[in-house]
Design a protein around this motif. Sequence first.
Motif, PDB file in Angstrom:
ATOM      1  N   THR A   1      46.032  49.054  42.230  1.00 34.09           N
ATOM      2  CA  THR A   1      45.033  48.142  42.776  1.00 34.09           C
ATOM      3  C   THR A   1      43.790  48.903  43.225  1.00 34.09           C
ATOM      4  O   THR A   1      42.657  48.437  43.037  1.00 34.09           O
ATOM      5  CB  THR A   1      45.620  47.336  43.944  1.00 34.09           C
ATOM      6  OG1 THR A   1      46.798  46.648  43.497  1.00 34.09           O
ATOM      7  CG2 THR A   1      44.622  46.319  44.469  1.00 34.09           C
TER       8      THR A   1
ATOM      9  N   LEU B   1      39.971  48.316  42.033  1.00 38.11           N
ATOM     10  CA  LEU B   1      38.953  47.866  42.989  1.00 38.11           C
ATOM     11  C   LEU B   1      37.854  48.892  43.247  1.00 38.11           C
ATOM     12  O   LEU B   1      36.668  48.545  43.327  1.00 38.11           O
ATOM     13  CB  LEU B   1      39.638  47.496  44.308  1.00 38.11           C
ATOM     14  CG  LEU B   1      38.754  46.973  45.437  1.00 38.11           C
ATOM     15  CD1 LEU B   1      38.041  45.690  45.025  1.00 38.11           C
ATOM     16  CD2 LEU B   1      39.598  46.747  46.694  1.00 38.11           C
TER      17      LEU B   1
ATOM     18  N   THR C   1      41.732  39.968  47.518  1.00 37.61           N
ATOM     19  CA  THR C   1      43.129  39.578  47.401  1.00 37.61           C
ATOM     20  C   THR C   1      43.604  39.988  46.022  1.00 37.61           C
ATOM     21  O   THR C   1      42.985  39.617  45.017  1.00 37.61           O
ATOM     22  CB  THR C   1      43.326  38.062  47.582  1.00 37.61           C
ATOM     23  OG1 THR C   1      42.865  37.683  48.873  1.00 37.61           O
ATOM     24  CG2 THR C   1      44.796  37.687  47.441  1.00 37.61           C
ATOM     25  N   THR C   2      44.660  40.770  45.971  1.00 40.65           N
ATOM     26  CA  THR C   2      45.254  41.069  44.680  1.00 40.65           C
ATOM     27  C   THR C   2      46.396  40.099  44.415  1.00 40.65           C
ATOM     28  O   THR C   2      47.283  39.912  45.260  1.00 40.65           O
ATOM     29  CB  THR C   2      45.756  42.527  44.588  1.00 40.65           C
ATOM     30  OG1 THR C   2      46.446  42.696  43.335  1.00 40.65           O
ATOM     31  CG2 THR C   2      46.701  42.890  45.714  1.00 40.65           C
TER      32      THR C   2
ATOM     33  N   HIS D   1      49.351  39.929  42.458  1.00 43.90           N
ATOM     34  CA  HIS D   1      50.081  41.049  41.864  1.00 43.90           C
ATOM     35  C   HIS D   1      51.437  40.618  41.338  1.00 43.90           C
ATOM     36  O   HIS D   1      52.185  39.914  42.017  1.00 43.90           O
ATOM     37  CB  HIS D   1      50.254  42.149  42.924  1.00 43.90           C
ATOM     38  CG  HIS D   1      50.468  43.513  42.369  1.00 43.90           C
ATOM     39  ND1 HIS D   1      51.608  43.861  41.694  1.00 43.90           N
ATOM     40  CD2 HIS D   1      49.682  44.617  42.399  1.00 43.90           C
ATOM     41  CE1 HIS D   1      51.522  45.132  41.328  1.00 43.90           C
ATOM     42  NE2 HIS D   1      50.360  45.612  41.735  1.00 43.90           N
TER      43      HIS D   1
ATOM     44  N   THR E   1      48.645  45.220  51.003  1.00 43.91           N
ATOM     45  CA  THR E   1      48.313  46.150  49.921  1.00 43.91           C
ATOM     46  C   THR E   1      47.762  47.421  50.527  1.00 43.91           C
ATOM     47  O   THR E   1      47.046  47.377  51.546  1.00 43.91           O
ATOM     48  CB  THR E   1      47.294  45.539  48.941  1.00 43.91           C
ATOM     49  OG1 THR E   1      46.906  46.547  47.988  1.00 43.91           O
ATOM     50  CG2 THR E   1      46.069  45.024  49.652  1.00 43.91           C
TER      51      THR E   1
ATOM     52  N   ALA F   1      47.540  40.894  49.657  1.00 42.64           N
ATOM     53  CA  ALA F   1      48.203  40.730  48.363  1.00 42.64           C
ATOM     54  C   ALA F   1      49.089  39.502  48.365  1.00 42.64           C
ATOM     55  O   ALA F   1      49.612  39.092  49.412  1.00 42.64           O
ATOM     56  CB  ALA F   1      49.043  41.970  48.028  1.00 42.64           C
TER      57      ALA F   1
ATOM     58  N   SER G   1      48.118  42.097  36.748  1.00 41.40           N
ATOM     59  CA  SER G   1      47.731  41.584  38.056  1.00 41.40           C
ATOM     60  C   SER G   1      46.242  41.244  38.044  1.00 41.40           C
ATOM     61  O   SER G   1      45.564  41.427  37.029  1.00 41.40           O
ATOM     62  CB  SER G   1      48.056  42.621  39.132  1.00 41.40           C
ATOM     63  OG  SER G   1      49.438  42.936  39.125  1.00 41.40           O
TER      64      SER G   1
ATOM     65  N   VAL H   1      42.432  40.944  40.558  1.00 41.18           N
ATOM     66  CA  VAL H   1      41.643  41.158  41.769  1.00 41.18           C
ATOM     67  C   VAL H   1      40.741  39.949  41.968  1.00 41.18           C
ATOM     68  O   VAL H   1      40.025  39.543  41.060  1.00 41.18           O
ATOM     69  CB  VAL H   1      40.788  42.448  41.643  1.00 41.18           C
ATOM     70  CG1 VAL H   1      39.628  42.414  42.626  1.00 41.18           C
ATOM     71  CG2 VAL H   1      41.639  43.679  41.882  1.00 41.18           C
TER      72      VAL H   1
ATOM     73  N   LEU I   1      40.017  47.823  35.346  1.00 42.57           N
ATOM     74  CA  LEU I   1      39.742  46.437  35.709  1.00 42.57           C
ATOM     75  C   LEU I   1      39.017  45.778  34.550  1.00 42.57           C
ATOM     76  O   LEU I   1      38.137  46.386  33.941  1.00 42.57           O
ATOM     77  CB  LEU I   1      38.867  46.373  36.964  1.00 42.57           C
ATOM     78  CG  LEU I   1      38.496  44.980  37.475  1.00 42.57           C
ATOM     79  CD1 LEU I   1      39.731  44.273  38.024  1.00 42.57           C
ATOM     80  CD2 LEU I   1      37.417  45.059  38.552  1.00 42.57           C
TER      81      LEU I   1
ATOM     82  N   TYR J   1      43.909  43.357  35.723  1.00 47.60           N
ATOM     83  CA  TYR J   1      44.280  44.745  35.456  1.00 47.60           C
ATOM     84  C   TYR J   1      45.772  44.826  35.125  1.00 47.60           C
ATOM     85  O   TYR J   1      46.593  44.195  35.770  1.00 47.60           O
ATOM     86  CB  TYR J   1      43.926  45.677  36.616  1.00 47.60           C
ATOM     87  CG  TYR J   1      44.601  45.410  37.950  1.00 47.60           C
ATOM     88  CD1 TYR J   1      45.616  46.240  38.420  1.00 47.60           C
ATOM     89  CD2 TYR J   1      44.190  44.364  38.781  1.00 47.60           C
ATOM     90  CE1 TYR J   1      46.214  46.034  39.656  1.00 47.60           C
ATOM     91  CE2 TYR J   1      44.779  44.150  40.012  1.00 47.60           C
ATOM     92  CZ  TYR J   1      45.791  44.988  40.450  1.00 47.60           C
ATOM     93  OH  TYR J   1      46.373  44.775  41.678  1.00 47.60           O
TER      94      TYR J   1
ATOM     95  N   ASN K   1      48.661  46.621  35.697  1.00 41.77           N
ATOM     96  CA  ASN K   1      49.001  47.563  36.760  1.00 41.77           C
ATOM     97  C   ASN K   1      49.885  48.711  36.291  1.00 41.77           C
ATOM     98  O   ASN K   1      50.020  49.719  36.994  1.00 41.77           O
ATOM     99  CB  ASN K   1      49.672  46.831  37.926  1.00 41.77           C
ATOM    100  CG  ASN K   1      50.734  45.864  37.471  1.00 41.77           C
ATOM    101  OD1 ASN K   1      50.415  44.773  36.987  1.00 41.77           O
ATOM    102  ND2 ASN K   1      51.992  46.247  37.598  1.00 41.77           N
TER     103      ASN K   1
END
Length: 328
Positions: free
Chosen positions: A150, A154, A173-174, A176, A208, A229, A238, A240, A286, A306, A308
């Motif tokens: 993450t 970001l 806020t992710t 995820h 997170t 998260a 996931s 963002v 991202l 993204y 992850n």
Amino acid sequence: MRIVIHGFGRIGRVILRQILTSKAHADIDVVAVNDLAQPDTCAYLFKYDSVFGPLPGGVTLQGGALQAGGRSIPLLTGVKITDLPLADVDLLLDCTGATKDRATAEAALTAGARAVLISGPSDIADMTIVKGANDNQIDDHRIVSNASCTTNALAPLLRELDTRFGLIQGHMTTIHCYTGSQPMVDAPRGPDLARNRAGAVSMVPTTTSAAKLIDRVLPDLAGRVTGAAVRVPAISVSAVDLVVRLTTPPKDPANALRELAEANPVIGLVEDPCVSVDLRARTESLVIAPNETMETGDQIRIFGWYDNEWGFSARMLDVARMMHQRGT
């Protein structure tokens, strides 16, 4: 570049998969892979993957070595760092998630490795490096953390926003996918009570590490970005969801994001109305969806995807190359 992969879980396996399936990594010599699991289990989990599918060309285990992609890679079981074949090794990629003390990481250097790259947040690393955010500070650090997936998603975006428009404040806020840190059925796993619930059936509000790591990676932004998260019942990819206030907001935020992505090699774009599965195995840190951009008052909402696992593993290899090229 000669490497040893210490830990053959999700990230260790994806790193090796990328090495074997991309011509760009043909120059990487994998001296050995080490894991706690039995060799036949490691070979099986490398051959068949629930997220990325079977490994092209298959895998066999012969004479204690993985035979895959035209290579023979020694597969070790439960070997301590001090006993790994690290003589003349450029980098130990520590993908165990278990290296919590400085002495353990330094043992790899004593054993012959020129440097150690840790696949996650680490308080014992000399430096936390995120490509596209602070990789110009890699210097001669010998124990480096690659931060979190993450944070890799970001931090480059925040750096670009602050450089171009001035970042006043933001909240991320992710959204995820679930990970191995969560149980498949309700079970005690730790003090975060919600994280003790079955990860594949509920959305789970949680924390997170990215917000804290942003302060470490981009200290000029310390205290200006918060993060939270929500773990969701998806096995990979996931997102963002970032809301920011900028000093000089662009007149056309969506187009500004397109220009931003074109300027930063670890940030990609997706113009189509995609869902998470469409972004699987994207190598960028991202992938911004400009059409999801929204404005209200002085706030701008930015949304991006993204992978992850795949994207983070690609950054592990990028940072490994940077560490090697600087001559450590």
